[in-house]
Design a protein around this motif. Structure first.
Motif, PDB file in Angstrom:
ATOM      1  N   TYR A 147       0.850  -1.184   0.000  1.00  0.00           N
ATOM      2  CA  TYR A 147       0.000   0.000   0.000  1.00  0.00           C
ATOM      3  C   TYR A 147       0.890   1.240   0.000  1.00  0.00           C
ATOM      4  N   TYR A 207       1.114   5.690  -0.383  1.00  0.00           N
ATOM      5  CA  TYR A 207       0.360   6.901  -0.061  1.00  0.00           C
ATOM      6  C   TYR A 207       1.182   8.149  -0.405  1.00  0.00           C
ATOM      7  N   TYR A 267       1.069  12.267   0.972  1.00  0.00           N
ATOM      8  CA  TYR A 267       0.531  13.262   1.880  1.00  0.00           C
ATOM      9  C   TYR A 267       1.200  14.597   1.563  1.00  0.00           C
ATOM     10  N   VAL A 326      -0.272  17.741   8.449  1.00  0.00           N
ATOM     11  CA  VAL A 326      -0.091  16.854   7.300  1.00  0.00           C
ATOM     12  C   VAL A 326      -1.471  16.409   6.792  1.00  0.00           C
ATOM     13  N   PHE A 377      -3.761  14.070   3.924  1.00  0.00           N
ATOM     14  CA  PHE A 377      -3.808  12.932   3.014  1.00  0.00           C
ATOM     15  C   PHE A 377      -4.143  13.392   1.597  1.00  0.00           C
ATOM     16  N   SER A 382      -4.241   7.215  -1.772  1.00  0.00           N
ATOM     17  CA  SER A 382      -3.692   5.896  -1.473  1.00  0.00           C
ATOM     18  C   SER A 382      -3.788   5.033  -2.731  1.00  0.00           C
ATOM     19  N   SER A 417      -7.011   3.726  -4.499  1.00  0.00           N
ATOM     20  CA  SER A 417      -8.050   3.162  -3.651  1.00  0.00           C
ATOM     21  C   SER A 417      -8.827   4.236  -2.901  1.00  0.00           C
ATOM     22  N   GLU A 418      -8.196   5.369  -2.645  1.00  0.00           N
ATOM     23  CA  GLU A 418      -8.892   6.484  -2.004  1.00  0.00           C
ATOM     24  C   GLU A 418      -8.152   7.775  -2.350  1.00  0.00           C
ATOM     25  N   PHE A 433       5.042  14.112   1.248  1.00  0.00           N
ATOM     26  CA  PHE A 433       5.549  12.890   1.861  1.00  0.00           C
ATOM     27  C   PHE A 433       4.957  11.671   1.175  1.00  0.00           C
ATOM     28  N   THR A 449      -3.334  -2.424   5.845  1.00  0.00           N
ATOM     29  CA  THR A 449      -4.078  -1.167   6.026  1.00  0.00           C
ATOM     30  C   THR A 449      -4.388  -0.912   7.492  1.00  0.00           C
ATOM     31  N   LEU A 450      -5.461  -1.470   7.995  1.00  0.00           N
ATOM     32  CA  LEU A 450      -5.955  -1.067   9.307  1.00  0.00           C
ATOM     33  C   LEU A 450      -4.961  -1.325  10.434  1.00  0.00           C
ATOM     34  N   GLN A 490      -1.587  -1.999  10.384  1.00  0.00           N
ATOM     35  CA  GLN A 490      -0.166  -1.866  10.073  1.00  0.00           C
ATOM     36  C   GLN A 490       0.209  -0.404  10.058  1.00  0.00           C
ATOM     37  N   PRO A 491       1.386  -0.053  10.626  1.00  0.00           N
ATOM     38  CA  PRO A 491       1.812   1.351  10.593  1.00  0.00           C
ATOM     39  C   PRO A 491       2.201   1.780   9.187  1.00  0.00           C
ATOM     40  N   GLN A 492       2.049   3.071   8.923  1.00  0.00           N
ATOM     41  CA  GLN A 492       2.541   3.641   7.677  1.00  0.00           C
ATOM     42  C   GLN A 492       3.937   4.209   7.931  1.00  0.00           C
TER      43      GLN A 492
END
Lengths: 108, 114
Positions: free
Chosen positions: B31, B33, B35, B43, B45, B48, B55-56, B91, B98-99, B101-103
């Motif tokens: 995944y 992203y 930002y 920061v 968003f 993604s 996806s978003e 960034f 996703t839910l 797991q850290p980014q």
């Protein structure tokens, strides 16, 4: 959408002092992260902490998901701890929503 | 520890020009992203990306923005016709899931539009 509020907005301390930064959020949490943005603008990942307590050296964090807040503790502050501290939470499946940050200044 | 790398660290571009910001996510992450952080603000968003598609995306991510994974390692953000208000730190981040797991964030690209 989810609301993320950080306090205090600014904090000025002498080197060696301890500090507590707070993050309140409006919804249940699956992913909460704390970041330190240093004076060069880099975002340093401090903790991934959707619940419970974690410690890393002089830093520790606690998230109480049922009461919708998280705390970041910094002990024995050093001038290199200066910068902006952000907490961020997942909204939906993937979007991290950041708070406004706490600007920490540690004076020698 | 694996890192997300971004290039360039600073980009200066004339208004109206196209700019491409580049990112190499962590190799086993799925995944990706982007930002944005306007100076002095929080920061925000942008977008993604998963399985070679968006996806978003946020309201900021309008038709002048596009993302691409041109090969197995790079992830790019293109701004087609830059405006003064596009000046910001951008960034890139990646995560294994996703839910839960850290980014992981790169060091950012500071974009200055003249």
């Amino acid at each position: 959408g989810i609301q993320v509020e950080q306090s205090p907005p600014d904090l000025i301390l002498q080197e060696g002092a301890n500090s507590t930064l707070r993050c309140n959020f409006s919804d249940s949490v699956n992913n909460l992260q704390w970041f330190h943005q240093n004076p060069w603008g880099q975002l340093i990942n401090l903790f991934y902490i959707p619940s419970g307590t974690k410690q890393n050296g002089r830093l520790s964090a606690t998230t109480v998901a049922t009461e919708r807040y998280s705390l970041l503790y910094i002990s024995s502050s050093q001038t290199t701890d200066s910068g902006v501290y952000f907490c961020a939470l997942i909204q939906g499946a993937q979007k991290l929503v950041f708070g406004q940050g706490t600007r920490l200044t540690i004076n020698p | 520890e694996p890192e997300v790398t971004q290039t360039p660290s600073h980009q200066v571009t004339q208004m109206g020009q196209e700019v491409i910001l580049r990112c190499v996510p962590i190799s086993n992450h799925l995944y990706f992203y982007w930002y944005r952080q306007i100076l002095g603000q929080k920061v925000e968003f942008l977008v993604s990306f998963y399985n070679n598609e968006i996806s978003e995306k946020s309201e900021i991510f309008d038709d002048q923005f596009s993302v691409e994974r041109p090969d197995g390692s790079n992830f790019t953000l293109k701004i087609r016709s830059t405006k003064l208000e596009d000046s910001a730190m951008y960034f890139c981040a990646s995560s294994a899931g996703t839910l839960y797991q850290p980014q992981h964030f790169g060091d950012g690209t500071r974009l200055s539009i003249l």
